[in-house]
Design a protein around this motif. Sequence first.
Motif, PDB file in Angstrom:
ATOM      1  N   UNK A  13       0.631  -1.265  -0.017  1.00 39.94           N
ATOM      2  CA  UNK A  13      -0.004  -0.021  -0.160  1.00 39.94           C
ATOM      3  C   UNK A  13       0.855   1.099   0.061  1.00 39.94           C
ATOM      4  N   UNK A  14       0.175   2.216  -0.730  1.00 41.36           N
ATOM      5  CA  UNK A  14       1.112   3.782  -0.567  1.00 41.36           C
ATOM      6  C   UNK A  14       1.353   4.230   0.988  1.00 41.36           C
ATOM      7  N   UNK A  15       0.338   3.587   1.731  1.00 39.98           N
ATOM      8  CA  UNK A  15       0.623   3.948   3.120  1.00 39.98           C
ATOM      9  C   UNK A  15       1.908   3.649   3.920  1.00 39.98           C
ATOM     10  N   UNK A  16       2.482   2.690   3.172  1.00 40.09           N
ATOM     11  CA  UNK A  16       3.851   2.029   3.616  1.00 40.09           C
ATOM     12  C   UNK A  16       5.025   2.743   3.080  1.00 40.09           C
ATOM     13  N   UNK A  17       4.901   3.643   2.291  1.00 35.92           N
ATOM     14  CA  UNK A  17       6.003   4.368   1.470  1.00 35.92           C
ATOM     15  C   UNK A  17       6.008   6.010   2.199  1.00 35.92           C
ATOM     16  N   UNK A  47       0.723  14.801  -1.196  1.00 31.87           N
ATOM     17  CA  UNK A  47       0.982  13.657  -1.095  1.00 31.87           C
ATOM     18  C   UNK A  47      -0.099  12.872   0.079  1.00 31.87           C
ATOM     19  N   UNK A  48      -0.597  13.521   1.030  1.00 32.46           N
ATOM     20  CA  UNK A  48      -1.552  13.216   1.973  1.00 32.46           C
ATOM     21  C   UNK A  48      -2.877  13.095   1.190  1.00 32.46           C
ATOM     22  N   UNK A  49      -3.333  13.858   0.325  1.00 31.86           N
ATOM     23  CA  UNK A  49      -4.416  14.042  -0.530  1.00 31.86           C
ATOM     24  C   UNK A  49      -4.395  12.888  -1.618  1.00 31.86           C
ATOM     25  N   UNK A  50      -3.210  12.626  -2.127  1.00 31.85           N
ATOM     26  CA  UNK A  50      -2.829  11.436  -3.289  1.00 31.85           C
ATOM     27  C   UNK A  50      -3.462  10.082  -2.551  1.00 31.85           C
ATOM     28  N   UNK A  51      -2.357  10.026  -1.305  1.00 30.46           N
ATOM     29  CA  UNK A  51      -2.539   8.617  -0.690  1.00 30.46           C
ATOM     30  C   UNK A  51      -4.190   8.312  -0.244  1.00 30.46           C
ATOM     31  N   UNK A  52      -4.844   9.345   0.134  1.00 24.55           N
ATOM     32  CA  UNK A  52      -6.041   9.423   0.921  1.00 24.55           C
ATOM     33  C   UNK A  52      -7.168   8.996  -0.376  1.00 24.55           C
ATOM     34  N   UNK A  58      -9.447   1.838  -2.512  1.00 23.55           N
ATOM     35  CA  UNK A  58      -9.280   0.307  -1.989  1.00 23.55           C
ATOM     36  C   UNK A  58     -10.532   0.138  -1.096  1.00 23.55           C
ATOM     37  N   UNK A  59     -11.072   1.323  -0.343  1.00 24.56           N
ATOM     38  CA  UNK A  59     -12.228   1.110   0.429  1.00 24.56           C
ATOM     39  C   UNK A  59     -13.491   0.579  -0.337  1.00 24.56           C
ATOM     40  N   UNK A  62     -12.148  -2.492  -3.390  1.00 20.70           N
ATOM     41  CA  UNK A  62     -11.368  -3.519  -2.835  1.00 20.70           C
ATOM     42  C   UNK A  62     -10.156  -3.576  -3.499  1.00 20.70           C
ATOM     43  N   UNK A  63      -9.816  -2.722  -4.046  1.00 20.81           N
ATOM     44  CA  UNK A  63      -8.583  -2.801  -4.855  1.00 20.81           C
ATOM     45  C   UNK A  63      -8.080  -1.398  -5.585  1.00 20.81           C
ATOM     46  N   UNK A  64      -6.949  -1.269  -5.637  1.00 20.26           N
ATOM     47  CA  UNK A  64      -6.570   0.031  -6.079  1.00 20.26           C
ATOM     48  C   UNK A  64      -5.152   0.181  -6.530  1.00 20.26           C
ATOM     49  N   UNK A  65      -4.378   1.435  -6.189  1.00 19.86           N
ATOM     50  CA  UNK A  65      -3.004   1.540  -6.961  1.00 19.86           C
ATOM     51  C   UNK A  65      -2.313   1.087  -5.556  1.00 19.86           C
ATOM     52  N   UNK A  66      -1.061   0.487  -5.893  1.00 18.88           N
ATOM     53  CA  UNK A  66      -0.153   0.015  -4.960  1.00 18.88           C
ATOM     54  C   UNK A  66       1.102   0.849  -5.056  1.00 18.88           C
TER      55      UNK A  66
END
Length: 161
Positions: A13-17, A47-52, A58-59, A62-66
């Motif tokens: 997930x992008x949240x891990x970067x 970045x926060x807006x992009x990741x959100x 995903x929500x 159930x799938x999205x960008x990694x």
Amino acid sequence: MAIAPECDVTFTRLTQVSPDEIIAHMSDPRVAEHMPLLTLHWDHDAVARFVDAKEACWHRDGLGHWAILYRGIYVGWGGFQREGEEWDYGLVLRPQNFGLGWRITRKALAFAQADARIADVTFLLPPSRKHLGAFARLGARFVGETEYDGQRFLKYWLATG
């Protein structure tokens, strides 16, 4: 027995970067050359807006960008995002990792083939992309030009089943 080169690629997930990694990536002018929709200045708020926005996909679906890692190092982002009734595949790599595109795409398409939700995928490519023969080798069919957010793109379609 040879190890498939796709094994070196992992999706997370992008949240891990680190936001700083994404800022450096998306601020590189070589990335903007092939992203006509890339018009904003990348800072921590962007970045926060992009990741959100990507997490919202995903929500919702159930799938999205990694975030994409190669041998544990962030090399870009991409994956499948629902656009209306279609699953669109996108890939945005750091310039020094452009050569990994097909390796990552092969792994992503193997994921799509194993996912019952994804019967086919589309690719929206900027007209600046000139080397498109690999799409034909994949079996992707040129659909035509399309407009997205006021910009022109070349649209390809590929059955994954």
